[in-house]
Design a protein around this motif. Structure first.
Motif, short mmCIF file in Angstrom:
data_model
loop_
_atom_site.label_atom_id
_atom_site.label_comp_id
_atom_site.label_asym_id
_atom_site.label_seq_id
_atom_site.Cartn_x
_atom_site.Cartn_y
_atom_site.Cartn_z
N UNK A 274 7.32 6.21 -2.51
CA UNK A 274 7.22 4.82 -2.05
C UNK A 274 6.41 3.98 -3.03
N UNK A 275 5.33 4.57 -3.54
CA UNK A 275 4.46 3.82 -4.47
C UNK A 275 5.15 3.51 -5.79
N UNK A 276 6.07 4.37 -6.20
CA UNK A 276 6.74 4.19 -7.50
C UNK A 276 8.15 3.61 -7.37
N UNK A 277 8.48 3.11 -6.17
CA UNK A 277 9.82 2.55 -5.97
C UNK A 277 10.04 1.32 -6.86
N UNK A 283 13.52 1.42 0.55
CA UNK A 283 12.64 2.55 0.87
C UNK A 283 12.55 2.80 2.38
N UNK A 284 13.48 2.23 3.13
CA UNK A 284 13.44 2.35 4.59
C UNK A 284 13.38 3.81 5.03
N UNK A 285 14.29 4.61 4.51
CA UNK A 285 14.36 6.01 4.95
C UNK A 285 13.09 6.76 4.57
N UNK A 286 12.49 6.42 3.43
CA UNK A 286 11.27 7.11 3.00
C UNK A 286 10.10 6.74 3.91
#
Length: 323
Positions: A274-277, A283-286
């Motif tokens: 998430x931080x490196x998206x 990033x919903x699923x994450x």
């Protein structure tokens, strides 16, 4: 600051009840049905709707998820499945059943196996697809004492393409349990006679008892085979008394329960992902996966509860901001 894309979540069907008041099997509303009018009344539909459902074709949606085929009933048939599940869930369960029972959970299920004895983990191959329309008919005809034609209609309504219990059926867990209760009772009787404990959580059967060994595994295999099921010999095994046990997502070691190390690793990896998206990346699923893992850990170990709640609040704000 990187802007992340978050999609709204689809609404899910309502969950089945976990009833407070329970009764004996012979007091179930599905017990002793002798006519189609009675059946329609207990399913809370009209006789015309019942006739139409019996003749319906293609009442399921089928897709693949995580390498498994999911067969889920469409709304009208799902309503029938939910009604069957609700009525059977109101029947008082034996002590060894831990799924779908009020005040029991995957954690209390695992907690039954902290004793310093060896354990048997029994895996039944393709549990729902192996629970055939004949198993279901036999349950309604012989255990529930329904007329044979009524039992046949119930079996047809409850089974995917009149072959077996659907893998995504809301009723599949409780109905499979009662279809195979005779076999499970026999397993439990032997375990109690040996001073042990057995639990059943959906299709996870775990036995912990003094002196549990490979010969007990062979005995269980024979009993399961007589029920027209197949034990997965590769996955079924004996776990030594001093070994780590992983039972229904809970780690047991030296008499204490913990969240599995794998859950902590997944949390770390999801945080990093998430931080490196990338800018605009969905990033919903994450985010949802991360929250699920944190909630799971917090249920097992209360010291992580504040962290899970903090992330839920943070994620909720992110979802609202991005909608």
């Amino acid at each position: 600051m990187t802007k992340m894309l978050v999609k709204s979540k689809k609404a899910r069907p309502p969950r089945l009840e976990k009833p407070k008041k329970q009764y004996a099997l012979h007091d179930c509303a599905l017990y002793g049905l002798k006519g189609l009018g009675q059946l329609a009344d207990r399913l809370q539909i009209t006789s015309e709707e019942l006739s139409a459902l019996v003749e319906v074709r293609g009442g399921y949606s089928v897709w693949e998820q995580n390498g498994r085929v999911v067969q889920a009933a469409r709304p009208l048939l799902r309503k029938i499945h939910a009604r069957v599940a609700t009525l059977l869930r109101r029947v008082a369960s034996p002590n060894y059943r831990y799924s779908g029972v009020r005040d029991k959970s995957f954690i209390s299920n695992a907690g039954q196996h902290i004793a310093p004895h060896a354990s048997l983990k029994l895996d039944i191959s393709k549990f729902y697809p192996s629970t055939s329309v004949h198993h279901v008919w036999k349950f309604f005809a012989h255990r529930m004492h329904c007329a044979h034609d009524v039992a046949a209609i119930l079996a047809a309504l409850c089974c995917f393409q009149k072959r077996h219990l659907p893998t995504g059926g809301v009723h599949s867990e409780v109905l499979a349990f009662y279809c195979h209760k005779g076999m499970l009772d026999a397993l439990n009787e032997r375990v109690l006679g040996r001073g042990g404990v057995m639990t059943v959580y959906v299709d996870d059967i775990v036995i912990t008892m003094p002196g549990a060994c490979a010969s007990d595994l062979l005995w269980a295999d024979r009993l399961i085979s007589r029920a027209r099921l197949t034990m997965n010999r590769r996955k079924s095994r004996v776990i030594g008394a001093m070994k780590e046990k992983l039972i229904t997502g809970v780690r047991i070691y030296r008499g204490e329960i913990h969240a599995p190390a794998g859950q902590h690793r997944k949390v770390k990896l999801l945080h990093q992902a998430i931080a490196t998206a990338a800018d605009g990346e969905d990033v919903t699923s994450r985010i949802r996966s991360l929250q699920g893992h944190l909630d799971h850990i917090a249920q097992i170990d209360s010291k992580y509860l504040a962290r899970a709640r903090g992330h839920r609040a943070k994620n909720r704000r992110a979802l609202l901001t991005s909608s």
